[in-house]
Design an enzyme around this catalytic site. Structure first.
Site, PDB file in Angstrom:
ATOM      1  N   GLY A  92      18.786  38.115  38.153  1.00 24.72           N
ATOM      2  CA  GLY A  92      20.175  38.220  38.580  1.00 24.72           C
ATOM      3  C   GLY A  92      20.719  36.907  39.094  1.00 24.72           C
ATOM      4  N   ASP A  93      21.738  36.345  38.430  1.00 22.29           N
ATOM      5  CA  ASP A  93      22.420  35.114  38.859  1.00 22.29           C
ATOM      6  C   ASP A  93      21.518  33.882  38.847  1.00 22.29           C
ATOM      7  OD1 ASP A  93      24.633  36.674  39.225  1.00 22.29           O
ATOM      8  OD2 ASP A  93      24.616  36.619  41.418  1.00 22.29           O
TER       9      ASP A  93
ATOM     10  N   LYS B 184      11.610  47.416  34.359  1.00 25.38           N
ATOM     11  CA  LYS B 184      12.752  46.623  34.828  1.00 25.38           C
ATOM     12  C   LYS B 184      13.773  47.562  35.447  1.00 25.38           C
ATOM     13  CE  LYS B 184      15.836  42.851  33.444  1.00 25.38           C
ATOM     14  NZ  LYS B 184      17.146  43.320  33.932  1.00 25.38           N
TER      15      LYS B 184
ATOM     16  N   GLN C 266      11.396  46.539  24.792  1.00 30.27           N
ATOM     17  CA  GLN C 266      11.963  47.339  25.879  1.00 30.27           C
ATOM     18  C   GLN C 266      12.484  48.675  25.368  1.00 30.27           C
ATOM     19  OE1 GLN C 266      15.801  46.704  28.100  1.00 30.27           O
ATOM     20  NE2 GLN C 266      14.402  46.068  29.727  1.00 30.27           N
TER      21      GLN C 266
ATOM     22  N   CYS D 289      19.658  49.250  33.231  1.00 25.06           N
ATOM     23  CA  CYS D 289      20.937  49.049  32.553  1.00 25.06           C
ATOM     24  C   CYS D 289      22.033  49.858  33.252  1.00 25.06           C
ATOM     25  CB  CYS D 289      20.838  49.468  31.095  1.00 25.06           C
ATOM     26  SG  CYS D 289      22.390  49.251  30.189  1.00 25.06           S
TER      27      CYS D 289
ATOM     28  N   ARG E 116      22.003  35.419  31.033  1.00 23.31           N
ATOM     29  CA  ARG E 116      23.173  34.718  30.505  1.00 23.31           C
ATOM     30  C   ARG E 116      23.139  33.221  30.763  1.00 23.31           C
ATOM     31  NH1 ARG E 116      26.064  38.594  28.282  1.00 23.31           N
ATOM     32  NH2 ARG E 116      25.854  40.683  29.156  1.00 23.31           N
TER      33      ARG E 116
END
Length: 341
Positions: A207-208, A145, A72, A102, A231
């Site tokens: 996301g999430d 992205k 990236q 970002c 994460r």
């Protein structure tokens, strides 16, 4: 299920997100061994990379030559983005991802090396000059992205996606928040559908996404072709393969427990020390060991000893005790970590 990106077949369509300071080579290798369709290097500043002429460790860090690794790149000047793209291709990269998502202030601010990342969503004409420069510089596939937009008044991801596809981008990953949301609130997976409906190239929802329920919900709301987990993989490098099996079929990996977990974590720890050297490796390892210990409910005093010891042999011995199940330990397959990539 597979995703075709030019000549590359990415399967399963459950990918590891780039996370600064986390998704380094040892962690990506571990996730890949369990099974992931793609892992993405930590974000690389294009100008700094070209001018620094990365050494052996840095080249290895980026995963050149690995079919399931995307490198990236980030930046704000077409010249440096193109030069960095040429350099990573020459070193054997199979896939390049452009970061326009970002939200960090040091990346998006107008000073220093900023005005890149999600700040580029404020000027799509300029963003396209960077995309065109990278696509035109290399023969390998280029992906993008990004986020839904800069803020709620500038939700321009569908327009950026359309223009990026026209410029030659082969896949899009959309984080379901604006830049100004950072990681607050909930990711809006339904908004990603606006991008999916605009383009014909694969779209990945991000996301999430931390467990099977959130992965299913993200796919259903967005209509995306796959998901990207960030994460949610901390302390659970097997979760991508588990999600892939549940979503798309195939054999699911067994969640390591007891002696198997100890052996896996010890191997990861030794890989970090080998890659970084002992001094830096000890510091890098602390957060990963902490996440593993979160999963089994390691007692606070023992946890502190593991994370503060500067003797690798002592740490390896302590992990035997620290990672064995304890009464009341949380289920390691359902951690509530939030994914912020």
């Amino acid at each position: 299920m597979t995703i075709q990106v030019a000549h590359l077949t990415l399967t399963p369509p459950v990918f590891l997100a780039p996370l600064a300071g986390i998704t380094d080579r040892p962690f990506r290798d571990l996730v890949s061994r369990f099974g992931a369709g793609l892992v993405v290097s930590e974000m690389v500043a294009s100008q700094e990379m070209v001018q620094a002429k990365p050494g052996v460790r840095e080249r290895a860090e980026l995963g050149f030559g690995e079919a399931t690794t995307s490198v990236q790149l980030a930046g704000r000047e077409a010249h440096w983005m193109a030069e960095a793209a040429r350099q990573v291709e020459a070193n054997g990269a199979r896939l390049i991802d452009i970061n326009m998502g970002c939200p960090a202030k040091k990346v998006t601010s107008a000073s220093g090396a900023g005005a890149s990342g999600s700040a580029l969503m404020k000027d799509l004409d300029h963003a396209l000059t960077l995309i065109e420069a990278v696509v035109g510089a290399v023969d390998i596939p280029v992906t993008l992205k990004t986020r839904l937009g800069w803020d709620d008044t500038m939700l321009n991801a569908p327009e950026l996606a359309r223009r990026a596809e026209d410029a030659g981008v082969q896949m899009l990953t959309i984080h379901g928040r604006t830049r100004c949301q950072f990681y607050k609130g909930a990711a809006d997976w339904a908004a990603i559908k606006g991008v999916k409906d605009t383009v014909s190239i694969p779209v990945i929802a991000n996301g999430d996404i931390v467990d099977l329920a959130s992965a299913k919900a993200a796919l259903a709301a967005s209509g995306a072709d796959g998901v990207m987990v960030g994460r949610g993989a901390q302390g659970k490098p097997w979760i991508l393969a588990q999600l892939a099996a549940a979503l798309f079929g195939g054999d699911a990996p067994v969640t390591p427990e007891g002696a198997a977990l100890v052996a896996m974590v010890q191997g990861h720890y030794e890989a970090m020390l080998s890659f970084y050297g002992t001094d830096l490796g000890l510091r890098v390892a602390r957060k990963h060991l902490g996440w593993y210990m979160d999963g089994v409910g390691t007692e606070a005093g023992l946890r502190r000893r593991v994370q503060t010891s500067r003797d690798p042999q002592e740490v390896l011995a302590l992990l035997q005790e620290a990672l064995m199940p304890t009464d009341g330990a949380p289920d390691t397959t359902t951690s509530g970590n939030k994914e912020a990539a």
